[in-house]
Design a protein around this motif. Structure first.
Motif, PDB file in Angstrom:
ATOM      1  N   GLY A  92       0.818  -1.203   0.000  1.00  0.00           N
ATOM      2  CA  GLY A  92       0.000   0.000   0.000  1.00  0.00           C
ATOM      3  C   GLY A  92       0.853   1.255   0.000  1.00  0.00           C
ATOM      4  O   GLY A  92       2.040   1.232   0.345  1.00  0.00           O
ATOM      5  N   PRO A  93       0.262   2.374  -0.399  1.00  0.00           N
ATOM      6  CA  PRO A  93       1.023   3.634  -0.366  1.00  0.00           C
ATOM      7  C   PRO A  93       1.314   4.037   1.074  1.00  0.00           C
ATOM      8  O   PRO A  93       0.535   3.793   1.983  1.00  0.00           O
ATOM      9  CB  PRO A  93       0.086   4.634  -1.045  1.00  0.00           C
ATOM     10  CG  PRO A  93      -1.257   4.045  -0.941  1.00  0.00           C
ATOM     11  CD  PRO A  93      -1.094   2.565  -0.883  1.00  0.00           C
ATOM     12  N   ARG A  94       2.455   4.685   1.247  1.00  0.00           N
ATOM     13  CA  ARG A  94       2.860   5.110   2.582  1.00  0.00           C
ATOM     14  C   ARG A  94       2.912   6.629   2.629  1.00  0.00           C
ATOM     15  O   ARG A  94       3.271   7.288   1.660  1.00  0.00           O
ATOM     16  CB  ARG A  94       4.228   4.542   2.900  1.00  0.00           C
ATOM     17  CG  ARG A  94       4.188   3.054   3.023  1.00  0.00           C
ATOM     18  CD  ARG A  94       5.371   2.588   3.854  1.00  0.00           C
ATOM     19  NE  ARG A  94       5.179   1.205   4.228  1.00  0.00           N
ATOM     20  CZ  ARG A  94       5.708   0.190   3.581  1.00  0.00           C
ATOM     21  NH1 ARG A  94       6.457   0.401   2.524  1.00  0.00           N
ATOM     22  NH2 ARG A  94       5.495  -1.034   3.997  1.00  0.00           N
ATOM     23  N   VAL A  95       2.596   7.165   3.780  1.00  0.00           N
ATOM     24  CA  VAL A  95       2.696   8.601   4.026  1.00  0.00           C
ATOM     25  C   VAL A  95       4.047   8.859   4.679  1.00  0.00           C
ATOM     26  O   VAL A  95       4.370   8.291   5.714  1.00  0.00           O
ATOM     27  CB  VAL A  95       1.545   9.095   4.929  1.00  0.00           C
ATOM     28  CG1 VAL A  95       1.709  10.558   5.243  1.00  0.00           C
ATOM     29  CG2 VAL A  95       0.218   8.816   4.285  1.00  0.00           C
ATOM     30  N   VAL A  96       4.818   9.714   4.064  1.00  0.00           N
ATOM     31  CA  VAL A  96       6.143  10.038   4.575  1.00  0.00           C
ATOM     32  C   VAL A  96       6.092  11.460   5.124  1.00  0.00           C
ATOM     33  O   VAL A  96       5.737  12.394   4.410  1.00  0.00           O
ATOM     34  CB  VAL A  96       7.211   9.921   3.475  1.00  0.00           C
ATOM     35  CG1 VAL A  96       8.583  10.275   4.003  1.00  0.00           C
ATOM     36  CG2 VAL A  96       7.201   8.531   2.878  1.00  0.00           C
ATOM     37  N   LYS A  97       6.463  11.615   6.376  1.00  0.00           N
ATOM     38  CA  LYS A  97       6.474  12.940   6.987  1.00  0.00           C
ATOM     39  C   LYS A  97       7.766  13.635   6.639  1.00  0.00           C
ATOM     40  O   LYS A  97       8.839  13.059   6.658  1.00  0.00           O
ATOM     41  CB  LYS A  97       6.344  12.829   8.506  1.00  0.00           C
ATOM     42  CG  LYS A  97       5.003  12.353   8.959  1.00  0.00           C
ATOM     43  CD  LYS A  97       4.956  12.337  10.474  1.00  0.00           C
ATOM     44  CE  LYS A  97       3.599  11.850  10.933  1.00  0.00           C
ATOM     45  NZ  LYS A  97       3.532  11.783  12.397  1.00  0.00           N
ATOM     46  N   ASP A  98       7.645  14.909   6.357  1.00  0.00           N
ATOM     47  CA  ASP A  98       8.822  15.733   6.061  1.00  0.00           C
ATOM     48  C   ASP A  98       9.418  16.178   7.389  1.00  0.00           C
ATOM     49  O   ASP A  98       8.745  16.768   8.227  1.00  0.00           O
ATOM     50  CB  ASP A  98       8.408  16.928   5.219  1.00  0.00           C
ATOM     51  CG  ASP A  98       9.592  17.697   4.689  1.00  0.00           C
ATOM     52  OD1 ASP A  98      10.725  17.164   4.779  1.00  0.00           O
ATOM     53  OD2 ASP A  98       9.388  18.799   4.173  1.00  0.00           O
ATOM     54  N   ARG A  99      10.670  15.906   7.590  1.00  0.00           N
ATOM     55  CA  ARG A  99      11.309  16.228   8.871  1.00  0.00           C
ATOM     56  C   ARG A  99      11.812  17.667   8.932  1.00  0.00           C
ATOM     57  O   ARG A  99      12.285  18.099   9.976  1.00  0.00           O
ATOM     58  CB  ARG A  99      12.457  15.261   9.138  1.00  0.00           C
ATOM     59  CG  ARG A  99      11.955  13.871   9.365  1.00  0.00           C
ATOM     60  CD  ARG A  99      13.048  13.012   9.916  1.00  0.00           C
ATOM     61  NE  ARG A  99      12.484  11.698  10.189  1.00  0.00           N
ATOM     62  CZ  ARG A  99      12.547  11.110  11.354  1.00  0.00           C
ATOM     63  NH1 ARG A  99      13.179  11.691  12.328  1.00  0.00           N
ATOM     64  NH2 ARG A  99      12.027   9.926  11.526  1.00  0.00           N
ATOM     65  N   ARG A 100      11.720  18.371   7.855  1.00  0.00           N
ATOM     66  CA  ARG A 100      12.134  19.779   7.891  1.00  0.00           C
ATOM     67  C   ARG A 100      11.162  20.594   8.733  1.00  0.00           C
ATOM     68  O   ARG A 100       9.990  20.279   8.809  1.00  0.00           O
ATOM     69  CB  ARG A 100      12.207  20.342   6.486  1.00  0.00           C
ATOM     70  CG  ARG A 100      13.429  19.794   5.742  1.00  0.00           C
ATOM     71  CD  ARG A 100      13.532  20.403   4.404  1.00  0.00           C
ATOM     72  NE  ARG A 100      12.850  19.483   3.492  1.00  0.00           N
ATOM     73  CZ  ARG A 100      12.483  19.757   2.286  1.00  0.00           C
ATOM     74  NH1 ARG A 100      12.676  20.952   1.798  1.00  0.00           N
ATOM     75  NH2 ARG A 100      11.910  18.869   1.537  1.00  0.00           N
ATOM     76  N   GLY A 101      11.598  21.643   9.278  1.00  0.00           N
ATOM     77  CA  GLY A 101      10.829  22.450  10.218  1.00  0.00           C
ATOM     78  C   GLY A 101       9.685  23.235   9.618  1.00  0.00           C
ATOM     79  O   GLY A 101       9.146  24.101  10.258  1.00  0.00           O
ATOM     80  N   GLY A 102       9.251  23.007   8.473  1.00  0.00           N
ATOM     81  CA  GLY A 102       8.065  23.501   7.920  1.00  0.00           C
ATOM     82  C   GLY A 102       7.922  24.848   7.493  1.00  0.00           C
ATOM     83  O   GLY A 102       7.204  25.607   7.181  1.00  0.00           O
TER      84      GLY A 102
END
Length: 102
Positions: A92-102
């Motif tokens: 299944g597709p995975r959600v990857v969180k961006d670790r940069r401070g946004g």
């Protein structure tokens, strides 16, 4: 006792898990994913219909119908659910969180 667990629990679990995973993995159509649970339900109905003669015997019919088609059917349906979850987790597709401070 381990042989009963293998026959009534492990084998039906694997018999549900393996076809469900393979159907989900190698087919593209959504309606194919319904076939393994429908097959389990059909086989359970056939075994139950064949075991209805137990109602006429001296042995307790409730326990006979519970343990012979009931427990393996429950584990086979659990196996189809686990096969679907395994496919979903691996492919299944995975959600990857961006670790940069946004």
């Amino acid at each position: 006792m381990p042989i009963y667990i293998a026959i009534f629990c492990v084998l039906p679990l694997l018999a549900g898990l393996i076809p469900e995973y393979l159907v989900c993995r190698f087919t593209r159509r959504k309606w194919w994913k319904v076939l393994p649970p429908l097959a389990v339900a059909a086989i359970t109905a056939l075994v139950t219909a064949g075991r209805l003669s137990v109602w006429e015997s001296d042995v307790s019919p409730v326990t006979q119908l519970l343990f012979v088609p009931g427990v393996p059917a429950a584990f086979a349906l659990l196996g189809t659910l686990l096969g679907w979850r395994l496919w979903k987790r691996l492919w299944g597709p995975r959600v990857v969180k961006d670790r940069r401070g946004g």
